[in-house]
Design an enzyme around this catalytic site. Structure first.
Site, PDB file in Angstrom:
ATOM      1  N   HIS A  85       0.936  -0.596   0.683  1.00 16.43           N
ATOM      2  CA  HIS A  85      -0.304   0.309  -0.213  1.00 16.43           C
ATOM      3  C   HIS A  85       0.840   1.063  -0.084  1.00 16.43           C
ATOM      4  O   HIS A  85       1.577   1.174   0.486  1.00 16.43           O
ATOM      5  CB  HIS A  85      -1.086   0.166   1.477  1.00 16.43           C
ATOM      6  CG  HIS A  85      -1.984   1.069   1.141  1.00 16.43           C
ATOM      7  ND1 HIS A  85      -2.066   2.597   1.774  1.00 16.43           N
ATOM      8  CD2 HIS A  85      -3.278   1.032   1.103  1.00 16.43           C
ATOM      9  CE1 HIS A  85      -2.585   3.417   1.505  1.00 16.43           C
ATOM     10  NE2 HIS A  85      -3.886   2.110   1.922  1.00 16.43           N
ATOM     11  N   ASP A 136       3.052  -4.369   7.934  1.00 17.77           N
ATOM     12  CA  ASP A 136       2.028  -3.209   7.844  1.00 17.77           C
ATOM     13  C   ASP A 136       1.118  -4.802   7.905  1.00 17.77           C
ATOM     14  O   ASP A 136       0.433  -5.525   7.199  1.00 17.77           O
ATOM     15  CB  ASP A 136       1.793  -3.063   6.263  1.00 17.77           C
ATOM     16  CG  ASP A 136       0.962  -2.352   6.460  1.00 17.77           C
ATOM     17  OD1 ASP A 136      -0.502  -2.448   7.268  1.00 17.77           O
ATOM     18  OD2 ASP A 136       0.523  -1.701   5.052  1.00 17.77           O
ATOM     19  N   GLN A 174      -4.648  -5.185   7.258  1.00 14.09           N
ATOM     20  CA  GLN A 174      -5.188  -5.811   6.480  1.00 14.09           C
ATOM     21  C   GLN A 174      -4.952  -7.948   7.278  1.00 14.09           C
ATOM     22  O   GLN A 174      -5.688  -8.525   6.529  1.00 14.09           O
ATOM     23  CB  GLN A 174      -5.079  -6.298   4.478  1.00 14.09           C
ATOM     24  CG  GLN A 174      -5.336  -5.018   3.466  1.00 14.09           C
ATOM     25  CD  GLN A 174      -6.855  -4.961   4.006  1.00 14.09           C
ATOM     26  OE1 GLN A 174      -7.697  -5.698   3.763  1.00 14.09           O
ATOM     27  NE2 GLN A 174      -7.156  -3.527   4.005  1.00 14.09           N
ATOM     28  N   LYS A 208     -10.237  -0.566  10.394  1.00 18.07           N
ATOM     29  CA  LYS A 208     -10.406  -2.065   9.260  1.00 18.07           C
ATOM     30  C   LYS A 208     -11.062  -3.507  10.735  1.00 18.07           C
ATOM     31  O   LYS A 208     -10.879  -4.405   9.939  1.00 18.07           O
ATOM     32  CB  LYS A 208      -9.212  -2.406   9.077  1.00 18.07           C
ATOM     33  CG  LYS A 208      -8.555  -1.044   7.847  1.00 18.07           C
ATOM     34  CD  LYS A 208      -7.953  -1.164   6.895  1.00 18.07           C
ATOM     35  CE  LYS A 208      -7.070  -0.476   6.495  1.00 18.07           C
ATOM     36  NZ  LYS A 208      -8.060   0.280   5.207  1.00 18.07           N
ATOM     37  N   CYS A 255      -4.615   2.674  -3.309  1.00 15.85           N
ATOM     38  CA  CYS A 255      -3.719   3.182  -2.960  1.00 15.85           C
ATOM     39  C   CYS A 255      -2.358   2.259  -3.348  1.00 15.85           C
ATOM     40  O   CYS A 255      -1.764   1.629  -2.165  1.00 15.85           O
ATOM     41  CB  CYS A 255      -3.640   3.531  -1.507  1.00 15.85           C
ATOM     42  SG  CYS A 255      -5.001   4.575  -1.538  1.00 15.85           S
TER      43      CYS A 255
END
Length: 404
Positions: free
Chosen positions: A115, A192, A195, A218, A359
């Site tokens: 991302h 990261d 997700q 999220k 993104c």
């Protein structure tokens, strides 16, 4: 039924098929109630106030920190830094660790799956320090090979920052192999988890990563609350990211000393209501269990992939085996721009899906497409959502004037 816990999914006057969970998730009543209760019964500026209401606010804030630490199995609550979101968490590491530790000629390694939030901070560090930013590339389905890991992470590598799950392809990266290789050459690893954290059980101690970032919104929590996990010894050695109230020990006219972890990285009045909402979201997810979450999402993915693959003129990106996907499916329809697809299925069926570059422009360029449609699930989605989505997709080319 869990779906009944989400007010926005039970609006009979405006029923929505919500398939944009990779962008943000809906909020259960338990989270709404927790935030409302804080705002109406506990609201005060925490940490510095000695009166009872401030103490209650402080307790609520620190309980949320403890919940977040337990959620990802951090060693200590002080290793949890509250931020606005994963983007801010990644920028914190780039500015406070990257700028202090990267030298000219050093290498920073990321993947083509990233991302923009995990690309732009490292571009900044590389340019500022005259370092080299390198990418690990994938095969056509999104797999990062062991050969690619070994080739890109070398003795010159000082930082490796990689996503846990791609927000475009839904594929899980081989974190264990990447982390092991990075540590073998002395590099620090940032993950990261924007997700990842919402969709699978994550144990940062077992992973062995040095930093881990995720966003509350999220995973059922309000917007504006995020988490950075960092190993205590690294956080202690890093300079503050922001400076001001709450993060100091002593201030003189010309100098200052800083508070210990985690306050050192939490300048200003914190988002206590967001932290309270995050704790409520974590409690809710723990009650469901990640086994149940993964089972539901994989069932929906199998159905969506198999049905979408039957439709002519549809290209699906990423793993051909739906079992390798975690809640995300990107596709295109021949001759129809993704923005038109999104608008049409919204107009005709109140289907909420994402259209654009997500993104992740370097990845889409690598995939040879400027944009895609993306559907993304969470455990509150059901088979009926998928069938309604498929019914709309079958009509798109007809609505655009094609005669298939």
């Amino acid at each position: 039924m869990l779906r009944q816990d989400f007010p926005i999914l039970n609006d009979k006057d405006n029923p929505v098929v919500y398939l944009d969970n990779a962008a943000t998730t809906q909020k259960p009543q338990a989270v709404v109630n927790a935030v409302c209760n804080y705002c109406t019964a506990q609201n005060a500026n925490p940490l510095r106030g000695l009166y009872s209401l401030s103490v209650k606010a402080t307790d609520a804030y620190e309980q949320a920190r403890c919940a977040a630490a337990k959620f990802i199995n951090a060693k200590e609550p002080c290793e949890i830094i509250f931020t606005r979101n994963a983007t801010e968490s990644l920028n914190l590491v780039a500015y406070s660790y990257g700028m202090a530790n990267i030298q000219a000629g050093d290498e920073i390694v990321i993947s083509i799956l990233e991302h923009h939030s995990n690309i732009l901070p490292w571009q900044m560090v590389a340019k500022a320090k005259n370092a080299v930013l390198k990418y690990m590339y994938t095969d056509t389905e999104g797999h990062i090979s062991e050969a690619e890991i070994l080739a890109k992470i070398t003795a010159k590598t000082k930082i490796v920052s990689v996503t846990q799950i791609s927000n475009v392809l839904g594929i899980k990266t081989p974190l264990e192999k990447i982390i092991a290789r990075a540590h073998s050459v002395g590099a620090v690893v940032i993950v990261d988890g924007a997700q990842g954290a919402p969709h699978l059980k994550t144990d940062v101690q077992q992973l062995g990563c040095d930093f881990y970032a995720f966003s509350g919104h999220k995973m059922l929590a309000p917007m504006g609350i995020g988490v950075l996990y960092g190993k205590k010894e690294l956080l202690n050695a890093m300079p503050p990211f922001l400076r001001g109230g709450e993060m100091i020990d002593l201030v003189t006219e010309q100098d200052a000393t800083f508070a210990p972890l985690p306050e050192k990285f939490e300048a200003g009045t914190p988002n206590v209501s967001g932290a309270v909402g995050l704790k409520a979201a974590i409690d809710y997810l723990n009650d469901i269990s990640f086994d149940r979450i993964e089972a539901q999402e994989h069932k929906l993915m199998q159905l969506a992939y198999s049905e979408l693959a039957k439709i002519p003129h549809v290209t699906i990106y990423g793993p051909q085996n739906p079992a390798e996907r975690y809640g995300v499916l990107s596709f295109n329809i021949d001759g129809v721009h993704p923005h038109d697809v999104s608008s049409l299925v919204d107009y005709h069926g109140n289907i909420a899906l994402r259209a654009g570059h997500h993104c992740a422009q370097p990845l889409l360029k690598f995939l040879n497409t400027p944009s895609t449609n993306r559907i993304s699930f969470y455990f509150y989605n059901n088979e009926d959502d998928i069938y309604k989505f498929i019914a709309q997709i079958k009509q798109v080319r007809k609505w655009m004037g094609y005669h298939d």
